[in-house]
Design an enzyme around this catalytic site. Structure first.
Site, PDB file in Angstrom:
ATOM      1  N   ARG A 266      37.132  32.021  42.370  1.00 15.67           N
ATOM      2  CA  ARG A 266      38.544  31.974  42.006  1.00 15.67           C
ATOM      3  C   ARG A 266      39.336  31.039  42.910  1.00 15.67           C
ATOM      4  O   ARG A 266      40.506  30.763  42.631  1.00 15.67           O
ATOM      5  CB  ARG A 266      39.127  33.393  42.064  1.00 15.67           C
ATOM      6  CG  ARG A 266      38.483  34.347  41.066  1.00 15.67           C
ATOM      7  CD  ARG A 266      38.686  35.800  41.423  1.00 15.67           C
ATOM      8  NE  ARG A 266      40.045  36.270  41.295  1.00 15.67           N
ATOM      9  CZ  ARG A 266      40.569  36.817  40.196  1.00 15.67           C
ATOM     10  NH1 ARG A 266      39.830  36.938  39.113  1.00 15.67           N
ATOM     11  NH2 ARG A 266      41.807  37.240  40.180  1.00 15.67           N
TER      12      ARG A 266
ATOM     13  N   GLU B 154      42.649  35.353  46.352  1.00 13.76           N
ATOM     14  CA  GLU B 154      41.614  34.504  46.944  1.00 13.76           C
ATOM     15  C   GLU B 154      42.114  33.093  47.216  1.00 13.76           C
ATOM     16  O   GLU B 154      41.786  32.495  48.258  1.00 13.76           O
ATOM     17  CB  GLU B 154      40.392  34.456  46.019  1.00 13.76           C
ATOM     18  CG  GLU B 154      39.639  35.765  45.904  1.00 13.76           C
ATOM     19  CD  GLU B 154      40.203  36.704  44.846  1.00 13.76           C
ATOM     20  OE1 GLU B 154      39.660  37.813  44.686  1.00 13.76           O
ATOM     21  OE2 GLU B 154      41.191  36.317  44.187  1.00 13.76           O
TER      22      GLU B 154
ATOM     23  N   LYS C 226      45.552  57.890  41.949  1.00 14.86           N
ATOM     24  CA  LYS C 226      44.136  57.566  41.836  1.00 14.86           C
ATOM     25  C   LYS C 226      43.327  58.784  42.284  1.00 14.86           C
ATOM     26  O   LYS C 226      43.598  59.378  43.321  1.00 14.86           O
ATOM     27  CB  LYS C 226      43.806  56.352  42.704  1.00 14.86           C
ATOM     28  CG  LYS C 226      42.389  55.831  42.533  1.00 14.86           C
ATOM     29  CD  LYS C 226      42.178  54.528  43.275  1.00 14.86           C
ATOM     30  CE  LYS C 226      40.753  54.017  43.087  1.00 14.86           C
ATOM     31  NZ  LYS C 226      40.524  52.725  43.765  1.00 14.86           N
TER      32      LYS C 226
END
Length: 646
Positions: free
Chosen positions: A405, A377, A288
């Site tokens: 969610r 979640e 990244k």
């Protein structure tokens, strides 16, 4: 300042243009694409490191596949800037995430190349599988479907569910696992360790070499029969060591890991995998922030750094002459430590957002009492419920839009059992340039209808601290929602003494006549500002900071309804089913006939822009409140230079 793309990138306005570039020049194209992203984001802002890490992958995908007929499904979309630039949006890329400009995420309405709208993680495999099954049903045998998912997104249950189904289907789809070890914060959990084992395993690297030697024997340019492909797959399984059993156990043919920054290797690999039907997974290793040294070194900081000097790496911050209010998230992060130092039953839980939620501060000083559970979640909520059964006071910190969610868990595992989980909902209201997928519009409405639930919102940092204090008290025996917005509060001197707030009570901030403002949460500051202007005009509204949408302060509401013939409710949530609706329900129950206006987020999708721009669009900023008061007071309105006057 005009930003000029490199000579190769200038020629590419579509994937068809990209295919005209000789393969040996693709590495040059990748460098130009990477530099263009750096140039634009440094000047105009946006997400940064994620797209730099997939420049080669993005280029290879559009070079090999026949997009948009072949379908690419990006997970989340932080990584899709290169995709947008290649697919005809290069000259508009500077408008990315700006009001009226390009969305920061793939979006069906924006481009035929954006096959699925994304913003929340871990949806790509399920969506791609649905597309692949649809293509099979419709007889579109030549259509390929690819899901590109980061390993951070792979931690979520939905990704596992999608793989579990894909493996037993005969859908022709490829899952690309972009393994960089980080989402926004570093990845956590057993999957991270598993992928690391694969990456560094000498046995596995030997397996990889054996796989690609076998692949090189395939007749290039010819379509392989299904029978031969299955035989090849069976043969490859025999070469796989124990590390690959997880993906193979789901009946996904596994290939890799390979270097995700080697454009030649990626192109060759994708060409070969196109010839193998059925569900399969390619594991690539990327960095990244690739190509920008500072982003490679500190990937969390450079996920979305804001504007910066690309040469020095200086991130530009506004300079202020006086102390500024902190971000609400930081007030949460510092306050939970204060509370936990005095109450050893307090724990903090967050699903993969320790930096965004500022739970990172507690993780640093109390690592055994603050948990990052990954992008999970549902798990975060039920984990918190389990801890609550054992007497712990858990602050479950989730962005408002991500809380959607885990709605079933909030109902089934928390509310029905009346467990005192404390939901701290960060980014409530209009969050700004992340747009529709991230606005915290709906939490008041969907929590208010659940029995046993307490729903609150602070008007400022001091109120946030006191609500947190109240929620962790032993006598608070019900689930407790505290919602607060993204960004700065209003108090530079924010570290005020915490005090208990009686649940279901608000505050009368200003006595008035004729009309009253009933505010819920941070927009109470907009109301207070509007009220000061109205007083100068001789209009004297009353102002109530209600603090709770459930239970309502009925004593204050009776007072307001009896004293003021006209009422305005103000909130930064959906008007349908929100705080204003609660007030109307109260009035209907008690037979009040006052004239009421509800101000908040209207019943439509709100796109991206700065919070100020979006609050103005929705009409509940200071000027919107002024205009509504004037209308209800039957005053003539004049708009001049963006300000209202009578």
């Amino acid at each position: 300042m005009a930003i000029i793309p490199g000579p190769l990138l200038q020629t590419v306005n579509s994937p068809e243009d990209l295919k005209k570039i000789p393969e040996e020049k693709l590495h040059e194209f990748c460098e130009e694409l990477r530099q263009y992203i750096i140039d634009v984001v440094s000047v105009h802002g946006g997400h940064f490191a994620a797209s730099l890490g997939v420049v080669e992958l993005t280029t290879a995908l559009h070079y090999v596949y026949n997009t948009p007929n072949d379908l690419l499904v990006w997970d989340v979309g932080h990584q899709a800037y290169g995709h947008k630039i290649i697919t005809g949006r290069r000259d508009r890329f500077a408008t990315n995430r700006k009001y009226g400009g390009l969305s920061g995420f793939p979006k069906i309405a924006e481009s035929e190349y954006d096959t699925f709208g994304v913003g929340h993680s871990s949806t790509s495999i399920s969506a791609a599988l649905g597309m692949a099954l649809a293509a099979k049903y419709k007889g579109e045998a030549g259509r390929k479907v690819v899901a590109i998912i980061g390993d951070g997104s792979m931690t979520a249950g939905m990704a596992f569910e999608g793989m579990n189904h894909a493996g037993v289907s005969d859908a022709d789809m490829l899952i690309i696992l972009n393994d960089n070890g980080i989402g926004i914060d570093p990845n956590v959990g057993a999957l991270k360790e598993y992928l690391t084992d694969i990456t560094i395993s000498p046995k596995y690297n030997k397996f990889k070499d054996d796989v690609w030697k076998a692949m090189n024997k395939l007749p290039i340019g010819k379509r392989i029969s299904k029978g031969i492909a299955h035989k090849l797959a069976d043969g490859l399984k025999g070469m796989i060591n124990s590390n690959a059993n997880f993906f193979e156990s789901l009946k996904l043919r596994y290939f890799g890991p390979i270097d995700g920054h080697n454009i030649t290797k990626l192109v060759d690999t994708l060409k070969d995998l196109k010839q193998i039907p059925g569900p399969k997974i390619l594991h690539i290793i990327t960095t990244k922030g690739k190509g920008y040294a500072l982003a490679e070194k500190d990937q969390t900081k450079w996920h979305a750094p804001g504007l910066f000097d690309k040469v020095t790496g200086e991130i530009f911050k506004k300079a202020y002459d006086t102390p500024q209010p902190p971000k609400y998230q930081d007030v949460f992060g510092k306050t939970i430590i204060e509370l936990a130092e005095k109450n050893d039953k307090i724990f903090g839980v967050t699903p993969a957002m320790p930096s965004g939620s500022s739970l990172k501060y507690m993780m640093e000083v109390m690592p055994d009492r603050a948990l990052d559970v990954g992008i999970c979640e549902q798990h975060a909520v039920t984990l918190s419920a389990g801890m609550a059964t054992q007497g712990l006071k858990v602050f479950c910190n989730i962005y408002s839009s991500f809380m959607q969610r885990a709605y079933d868990q909030a109902v089934h595992d928390v509310a029905i059992q009346k467990l005192p989980v404390i939901f701290c909902l960060d980014r409530a209201g209009l969050v700004g340039d992340d747009g529709a997928t991230h606005h915290g519009c709906y939490d008041v409405a969907f929590f208010r209808c659940i029995p046993n639930m307490i729903v609150s919102a602070p008007m400022n940092e001091s109120e946030l601290r006191s609500l947190m204090y109240t929620a962790q008290l032993e006598k608070t025996d019900a689930p407790f929602v505290i919602r607060y917005p993204r960004g700065q509060g209003v108090l530079a001197d924010w570290k005020t003494p915490m005090k208990e707030i009686t649940i279901g009570t608000g505050r009368k901030l200003k006595e008035g006549k004729d009309i009253a403002l009933l505010s819920f949460g941070h927009p109470g500051n907009f109301a207070a500002s509007a009220l000061r202007t109205l007083q100068q005009e001789g209009i004297m509204p009353g102002h109530y900071d209600m603090r709770f949408a459930k239970p309502l302060d009925e004593a204050l509401l009776h007072e307001a309804c009896r004293q003021y013939p006209k009422l305005i409710t103000i909130e930064d949530g959906a008007v349908t089913g929100g705080f204003g609706s609660a007030v109307l329900e109260f009035m209907a129950k008690h037979g009040y006939k006052n004239e009421v206006r509800i101000m908040g987020i209207p019943d439509r999708i709100i796109e991206h822009g700065t919070p100020g721009e979006l609050q103005r669009e929705c009409g509940f900023d200071v000027e919107g409140i002024l205009q509504t008061v004037h209308e209800m007071m039957n005053e003539k309105i004049v708009v001049k230079e963006g300000r209202l006057s009578v």
